[in-house]
Design a protein around this motif. Structure first.
Motif: not given
Length: 449
Positions: A4, A86, A88, A110, A176
């Motif tokens: 992330q 991922q 954010w 999340t 996101r």
């Protein structure tokens, strides 16, 4: 599982009173953001110097730039997404500081809720850190911002947990990046206010989830909504926040609702504006009254923006807008809330506030001294008689009773008919056709029996 990455986007507009603590809260996060970018929308105070001193990369924009446009510009300048990461976007206000574990708590949520594409913290007051501001937000059918909280509700953990909501405030919202870009970001027509509810609504009908995470905490000053700084965006006619807020609320409802409810919504918004404007006129606030009417008039005069917005939302809608109905408060809840506000207003008028020099509790470990300057208030019913009008009315009532005490007379004695001693005697008296009164009488039972 993919890693992330978090990019914190801090929008600044004359935020020097709050910015030092906000920046400090960002740099003390237990899980820090991978990148921090500030967007300064033409601040005329020392905000830009504070950002330079903190060595935060800053994008400078004009003073009339809206919140959504500032975020969009920052996202456009970000590097391309990295495959397998991922990404954010952490949306931040310059008047909202975050608890040191806020970002870590949001990211942890999340993992448990992979369908959640928009997450927000529990928001408390900036000074009174026990005052619960928001745990998710919605929109009532009359355009009012709906939090589902009691007025000045005290935070005792009663709202804690992870909750499915219609939307969360942009103050501390984690979104996101791919979903944000897919939906086109915040609506360009909502330059300030209600852009959070609109985006959350669009995320919902796109098939995703929006949640509020109470373990992540933010402390929000709400400077724009409380008119503690100027509203300088292009769409703010006369720089009036109430006008902009009401106009955007009606826009969000009409742009996102299903077609068959539009006529009813238009009527409800119009008559609601008329009723509120009438109330403001009685309160001798003609400026606020005109804001209510102008907010609806602006949408009627410029319907092209609304039509275009409905077409754009239709492209990304995967489920019906009725799916968000569970998050819209019922008319009963709206009525109960209105009655509670009226009762609270009446109580505030009758009972003055008394200042008590106490130190409010804080979950933060820094800059707690500022709260020492903010006195808390308490009220007691005995202070109702310190109001001149109430005291005068009570005194006149007591004098009137004392002066006319003999006018009440006696409620027993010879002036009243003699009543039987037992209920059997009363029944016989009622049923008897002959009553011993002197020589007797053939008349019917007396009416007083």
């Amino acid at each position: 599982m993919s890693s992330q990455g978090v990019t914190a986007l801090l929008v600044v507009h004359d935020g020097s009173p709050w910015l030092p603590e906000v920046v400090a809260s960002l740099t003390t996060q237990s899980r820090g953001a991978d990148r921090i970018v500030a967007i300064d929308t033409g601040s005329i105070d020392s905000s830009s110097k504070l950002l330079n001193g903190a060595r935060i990369p800053t994008i400078s924009m004009s003073r009339d730039t809206g919140f959504g446009a500032a975020i969009a510009e920052a996202v456009n300048q970000l590097p391309a997404p990295i495959e397998g990461v991922q990404e954010w976007l952490w949306i931040l206000h310059d008047d909202c500081l975050l608890h040191p574990q806020a970002l870590e708590s949001l990211l942890a949520a999340t993992i448990d809720r992979p369908n959640a594409m928009m997450l927000g913290p529990k928001l408390l007051g900036w000074h009174d850190k026990t005052h619960l501001l928001e745990v998710g937000i919605s929109l009532a059918t009359n355009g009012a911002r709906w939090t589902g909280l009691e007025e000045s509700e005290y935070d005792q953990g009663q709202r804690d947990g992870i909750h499915e909501v219609l939307a969360v405030s942009t103050a501390g919202a984690l979104i996101r990046r791919d979903v944000f870009e897919e939906l086109g970001g915040f609506d360009k027509n909502l330059e300030l206010f209600r852009d959070d509810v609109d985006f959350g609504w669009r995320v919902r009908v796109a098939g995703h989830s929006v949640i509020s995470v109470s373990s992540a905490i933010g402390y929000h000053a709400q400077a724009s909504a409380t008119e503690r700084r100027n509203i300088d965006v292009k769409g703010a006619l006369f720089h009036r926040p109430l006008l902009l807020d009401r106009q955007n609320a009606a826009y969000v409802l009409l742009a996102n609702s299903t077609s068959w409810v539009l006529p009813w919504l238009v009527l409800q918004l119009f008559f609601g504006a008329v009723i509120r404007a009438t109330g403001y006129l009685f309160a001798k606030l003609p400026g606020y009254a005109s804001d209510e009417i102008l907010a609806i008039a602006n949408l009627i005069i410029h319907p092209a923006e609304l039509i275009s917005a409905r077409k754009d939302r239709k492209k990304h809608r995967l489920i019906s807008s009725r799916a968000v109905q569970e998050f819209i408060p019922s008319r009963f809840l709206q009525l109960r809330s209105a009655i509670a506000r009226l009762a609270s207003t009446a109580r505030a008028k009758l009972i003055p506030e008394r200042q008590v020099n106490t130190v409010p509790s804080s979950d933060l470990t820094f800059n707690e001294e500022e709260d020492l300057l903010t006195p808390s208030t308490s009220r007691s019913w005995k202070y109702v008689f310190t109001r001149p009008l109430i005291a005068a009315a009570a005194l006149i009532t007591l004098i009137s009773f004392a002066w006319a005490r003999h006018r009440l007379g006696s409620i027993s004695g010879g002036a009243l008919a003699q009543s039987p001693h037992h209920y059997n005697d009363l029944l016989k008296l009622y049923l008897g056709s002959w009553h011993e009164i002197g020589m007797g009488s053939g008349l019917s039972t007396p009416p007083w029996v």
